[in-house]
Design a protein around this motif. Structure first.
Motif, short mmCIF file in Angstrom:
data_model
loop_
_atom_site.label_atom_id
_atom_site.label_comp_id
_atom_site.label_asym_id
_atom_site.label_seq_id
_atom_site.Cartn_x
_atom_site.Cartn_y
_atom_site.Cartn_z
N TYR A 145 16.90 -0.45 5.33
CA TYR A 145 16.86 0.11 4.23
C TYR A 145 17.99 0.83 4.01
CZ TYR A 145 12.42 -1.23 7.29
OH TYR A 145 11.63 -1.90 7.25
N ARG A 200 6.05 7.82 -1.79
CA ARG A 200 6.77 8.51 -0.51
C ARG A 200 5.97 9.66 0.10
NH1 ARG A 200 10.30 12.41 1.67
NH2 ARG A 200 10.72 13.98 -0.90
N GLY A 255 -2.28 6.80 9.16
CA GLY A 255 -2.14 6.36 10.37
C GLY A 255 -3.54 7.74 10.47
N ASP A 258 11.49 1.86 3.06
CA ASP A 258 11.38 1.82 5.13
C ASP A 258 10.12 2.66 4.91
OD1 ASP A 258 10.79 2.60 7.54
OD2 ASP A 258 12.52 4.42 7.85
N TRP A 311 -1.33 3.19 7.06
CA TRP A 311 0.10 3.62 7.01
C TRP A 311 -0.15 5.94 7.09
CZ3 TRP A 311 1.86 6.30 1.87
CH2 TRP A 311 2.94 6.71 2.11
N GLU A 368 7.83 3.37 7.38
CA GLU A 368 7.31 4.53 7.61
C GLU A 368 7.61 5.80 6.44
OE1 GLU A 368 9.05 5.81 10.75
OE2 GLU A 368 8.53 3.36 12.27
N LYS A 369 8.34 5.30 5.79
CA LYS A 369 8.37 6.87 4.45
C LYS A 369 7.61 6.25 3.24
CE LYS A 369 12.76 8.14 6.60
NZ LYS A 369 14.04 8.65 6.55
#
Length: 249
Positions: free
Chosen positions: A139, A207, A249, A193, A247, A195-196
């Motif tokens: 990434y 982001r 969470g 990435d 995403w 996750e970001k």
């Protein structure tokens, strides 16, 4: 002969420099991070030889080559497994295992002297990463932006969002500046990435750490407000709302 050392452990760098000077190798720079090395190689004439540690304080040294085209020979200095490195020696990249031995260093220098007048060895950095099985990701960690006659490096944690406008693609930073980039959101998405970063619509990738607020919007959609971008309204498209919530969470 001129050389550059890229090493984040100062005692190791000083020791290597002393060893090289005994072999009449002039060390013109000692660099201790990916960022510092990238900036130096962008601004200076490259040496004949680079001594390159693999794991630096801010990442893996392979990241340097994402922004700089290196056309000189490299000798890796590393503490990684000798068996894997021995296998990669078949590809003509030399290496020195830490702690560096005087005789091995001298042999590496002699090998460089013999090979520099012949055709240069191909340095397949992706193969080296795979061979060493290093814990790295593909990434993007930074972007190189052309600003006038200069190149500006922007780390991904300084980015608020990416957006498309008037057939161009831009990144917007946390200091509220936008830069045109030579890419598209479709191409960028798999490079970031997950996750970001999340693509909320055809026009925006945001982001997570820059999200200031999320508001319910018409037609089962969501509006996202960022801390450092407010030029356009950012709406999570209806088909992406479920994935967006997961995403988060």
């Amino acid at each position: 002969m001129k050389a550059v050392i890229v090493e984040d452990e100062k005692p190791a760098a000083r020791r290597l420099q002393r060893m090289l000077e005994k072999l009449e190798v002039q060390v013109i720079a000692t660099l201790n991070s990916v960022e510092e090395a990238t900036n130096w190689f962008l601004q200076h004439e490259h040496p004949e030889l680079i001594f390159l540690d693999i794991q630096l304080s801010d990442g893996l040294s392979f990241e340097i080559f994402e922004n700089v085209e290196i056309d000189c020979c490299i000798i890796f200095t590393t503490a990684y497994d000798e068996y894997a490195l021995q296998a990669f020696k078949l590809n003509s990249i030399d290496y020195l295992l830490k702690p560096i031995d005087d005789e091995e260093l001298e042999a590496a220098i002699e090998k460089f002297k013999r090979t520099r007048h012949s055709s240069p060895a191909t340095m397949d950095l992706k193969n080296l990463k795979n061979l060493l099985n290093l814990p790295t990701s593909d990434y993007r960690k930074r972007f190189s932006i052309q600003v006038g006659q200069h190149l500006k490096l922007i780390n991904t944690d300084e980015i608020s969002c990416f957006y498309s406008e008037n057939k161009g693609t831009y990144l917007h930073t946390t200091d509220n500046r936008s830069y045109l980039i030579e890419s598209s959101l479709d191409k960028l998405e798999p490079e970031l990435d997950p996750e970001k970063f999340f693509r909320v619509s055809r026009k925006f990738i945001i982001r997570m750490n820059d999200i200031a607020d999320i508001i319910t919007y018409s037609n089962q959609r969501l509006e996202v407000r960022l801390r450092h971008y407010n030029d356009q309204q950012i709406i999570v498209s209806r088909e992406r709302v479920k994935d967006f919530k997961e995403w988060l969470g």
